[in-house]
Design an enzyme around this catalytic site. Sequence first.
Site: not given
Length: 237
Positions: A53, A72, A172, A204
């Site tokens: 995504y 990406r 991702k 993160e």
Amino acid sequence: MNRGRGGRWFRVRNGGGPIPLGVIIHLNGRLMPLENASISPFDRGFVFGDGVYEGLRSFRGKLVGMDRHIARMRDGLREARIDWDPSPLTRMSEELINACAMPDAFVYWQVTRGTPGPGQPVRSRVPAGRMTPTIFGYCTPQPPIEKFIDCDPPTVACAVCEDTRWSRGHLKSISLLGNVIAAIEADEAGAQDAILVKNGLVGEGTAANLILVLGRQIVTPSLESVPILSGVTRAMD
């Protein structure tokens, strides 16, 4: 994440708002009302979380960092062996925000491997036969950029959680159960988000890169030190 006045940490959340009734979504190349959309329960995105995504931002109708988002997603699709070219994402995103009349929006795109065809096994880990990917997008309204100019940023309380997710943090993936569990643990601890730590190194948040302002220096965890996402905002000068 950033540091505001008085040393307070804050993070701007994207895509966390409710989805309005009657909203227009983008599904497999078509704009349609949300209530008219349907996806097979055997879609591998639902059964396996088999997909990737992108989440991006539009300010005043201008999409930010699209070249980076497309690159990406292309890298993620290639690594996942999902055959779809994300080049049309800019046009599709513009169609979506225009159809929803949302110049200031968070835009979400999800590409799954698709649904097995007749006679193909539903739960085979190795995909059996060619499938048509499912391409889904929606947008939600976000505050205009003017709201963040000359204002005191909000603060966010964070809990520290051990990062028990997989080692492909750069991908991702729509398989976000690890992030969900960390967010729930933070909520149970009375915090609004979690900072994920692996092998003693800060990585993160559950939905954002960490960017710290230390005096005049901006620092962020190295992609080589912990398995984290290379965020588009993180990579921009």
